[in-house]
Design an enzyme around this catalytic site. Structure first.
Site, mmCIF file in Angstrom:
data_model
loop_
_atom_site.group_PDB
_atom_site.id
_atom_site.type_symbol
_atom_site.label_atom_id
_atom_site.label_comp_id
_atom_site.label_asym_id
_atom_site.label_seq_id
_atom_site.Cartn_x
_atom_site.Cartn_y
_atom_site.Cartn_z
ATOM 1 N N HIS A 111 -12.069 5.928 5.568
ATOM 2 C CA HIS A 111 -11.151 7.255 6.432
ATOM 3 C C HIS A 111 -11.911 7.715 6.532
ATOM 4 O O HIS A 111 -13.806 8.251 5.890
ATOM 5 C CB HIS A 111 -10.252 6.998 5.301
ATOM 6 C CG HIS A 111 -9.460 6.479 5.694
ATOM 7 N ND1 HIS A 111 -8.526 5.552 4.678
ATOM 8 C CD2 HIS A 111 -8.604 5.523 6.667
ATOM 9 C CE1 HIS A 111 -7.325 5.022 4.954
ATOM 10 N NE2 HIS A 111 -8.032 5.185 6.570
ATOM 11 N N CYS A 161 -5.504 10.296 -1.081
ATOM 12 C CA CYS A 161 -4.359 9.114 -1.012
ATOM 13 C C CYS A 161 -3.071 8.942 -1.690
ATOM 14 O O CYS A 161 -2.042 9.101 -0.147
ATOM 15 C CB CYS A 161 -5.077 7.390 -0.517
ATOM 16 S SG CYS A 161 -6.499 7.199 -0.560
ATOM 17 N N ASP A 176 -2.124 8.254 4.365
ATOM 18 C CA ASP A 176 -2.011 8.039 5.594
ATOM 19 C C ASP A 176 -1.062 8.011 6.468
ATOM 20 O O ASP A 176 -0.758 7.521 7.808
ATOM 21 C CB ASP A 176 -2.131 6.444 5.406
ATOM 22 C CG ASP A 176 -4.225 6.076 4.604
ATOM 23 O OD1 ASP A 176 -4.441 7.239 4.893
ATOM 24 O OD2 ASP A 176 -3.769 5.733 3.186
ATOM 25 N N ASP A 195 0.654 -1.320 -0.070
ATOM 26 C CA ASP A 195 -0.183 -0.296 -0.410
ATOM 27 C C ASP A 195 0.723 0.980 -0.395
ATOM 28 O O ASP A 195 0.221 2.859 0.011
ATOM 29 C CB ASP A 195 -1.031 0.326 1.158
ATOM 30 C CG ASP A 195 -1.775 -1.003 0.983
ATOM 31 O OD1 ASP A 195 -2.804 -0.470 -0.039
ATOM 32 O OD2 ASP A 195 -2.186 -1.812 2.058
HETATM 33 C C1 CIR Z 1 -5.387 0.468 3.150
HETATM 34 O O1 CIR Z 1 -6.458 -0.121 2.890
HETATM 35 O O2 CIR Z 1 -4.843 0.764 3.645
HETATM 36 C C2 CIR Z 1 -4.998 1.083 1.259
HETATM 37 N N1 CIR Z 1 -5.833 -0.189 0.685
HETATM 38 C C3 CIR Z 1 -5.975 1.891 0.911
HETATM 39 C C4 CIR Z 1 -5.358 3.438 1.504
HETATM 40 C C5 CIR Z 1 -6.549 4.523 1.302
HETATM 41 N N2 CIR Z 1 -5.607 5.681 1.647
HETATM 42 C C6 CIR Z 1 -6.556 6.471 1.963
HETATM 43 O O3 CIR Z 1 -7.918 7.024 1.903
HETATM 44 N N3 CIR Z 1 -6.513 7.641 2.623
#
Ligand code: CIR
Length: 251
Positions: free
Chosen positions: A159, A246, A65, A59
């Site tokens: 989120h 993201c 994040d 990821d």
């Molecule tokens: C996760 O589940 O952590 C990743 N597959 C996707 C993260 C997406 N990030 C975000 O919305 N800030």
């Protein structure tokens, strides 16, 4: 403005998934879409710092994040998914050139995708990834700079920024099905089109907004509100539960 991005891992097919069923991800298509996203950030005036992917970290493209950037300080997160914790140091090293760093300590966990900063308001989603302990840590770090930290309850999305993002000064784009609205008193709320529940995630770059091409009806609503919109194809990384905020950290 500086935009930090990171490449798409060859292991993206092993990404974390919470609300989606796993389906095949076309790595080359995901990378091509990501490169166009980076090019759009540059076209909108950002200086791009594009970090290489780590193929051991599925990821890692979702850099948002890993850090919460304020003008005064950057808060390095402790991501809620254990598999994602090794992502943070690479991004933290870069952000440290521009901001003093603070860090969220275990057992508190938080994903940057749960944090919406608007002026002196920091809204934080109480999600499966983000704990009340971490929210209090953010409060302790940010309150001395005059920030108000506001927890927000979520209903059925990954989120906070799956449910609400800033579209312009004082205007939030929102899917009311996925989060409480009471915390946003004083803001103008613009609803996503009901046929596009995932459309609330837009990326504001200065006075412009990036929207995924998958959401033409919500795009039309933004344009009707006289917000300048740019579109990118983001459907391949959407299969990994990622959206347009993201994939970058802006500072
Ligand atoms: C996760 O589940 O952590 C990743 N597959 C996707 C993260 C997406 N990030 C975000 O919305 N800030």
């Amino acid at each position: 403005m500086i935009a930090i991005t990171r490449g798409v891992s060859a292991a993206i097919r092993d990404c974390e998934l919470t609300h989606l069923d796993r389906e095949p991800i076309d790595l080359e298509r995901a990378r091509a879409q990501h490169r166009r996203y980076e090019a759009l950030l540059v076209a909108l005036g950002c200086s791009l710092i594009s970090l290489p992917a780590d193929d051991a970290l599925p990821d890692c493209v979702f850099v948002e994040d890993t850090v919460i950037v304020l003008p005064e300080v950057a808060i390095v997160t402790n991501p809620g998914a254990v598999s994602r914790r090794p992502e943070v140091e690479t991004v933290a090293e870069v952000v440290a050139r521009y901001r003093p760093l603070a860090r969220i300590q275990s057992p508190g966990t938080i994903d940057g995708g749960d944090v919406l900063v608007s002026g002196r308001d920091i809204f934080i989603g109480r999600s499966e990834r983000t704990s009340d302990d971490a929210i209090e840590q953010v409060r302790a770090i940010a309150a001395p700079f005059g920030y108000r930290v506001v927890p927000v309850s979520l209903h059925g999305c990954l989120h906070l920024k799956s449910a609400v993002t800033a579209a312009a000064e004082g205007i939030l784009l929102i899917n009311r099905q996925w989060c409480d609205t009471a915390p946003f008193a004083g803001y103008e709320l613009l609803d996503v089109d009901e046929s596009e529940p995932s459309a609330a995630n837009v990326l504001r770059v200065g006075e412009e907004v990036i929207v995924a091409t998958a959401f033409p009806r919500t795009r039309a609503r933004l344009e009707a509100r006289r917000i300048r919109v740019h579109t990118v194809d983001a459907d391949e990384l959407a299969k990994a539960e990622g959206a347009v905020t993201c994939c970058s950290v802006l500072l």
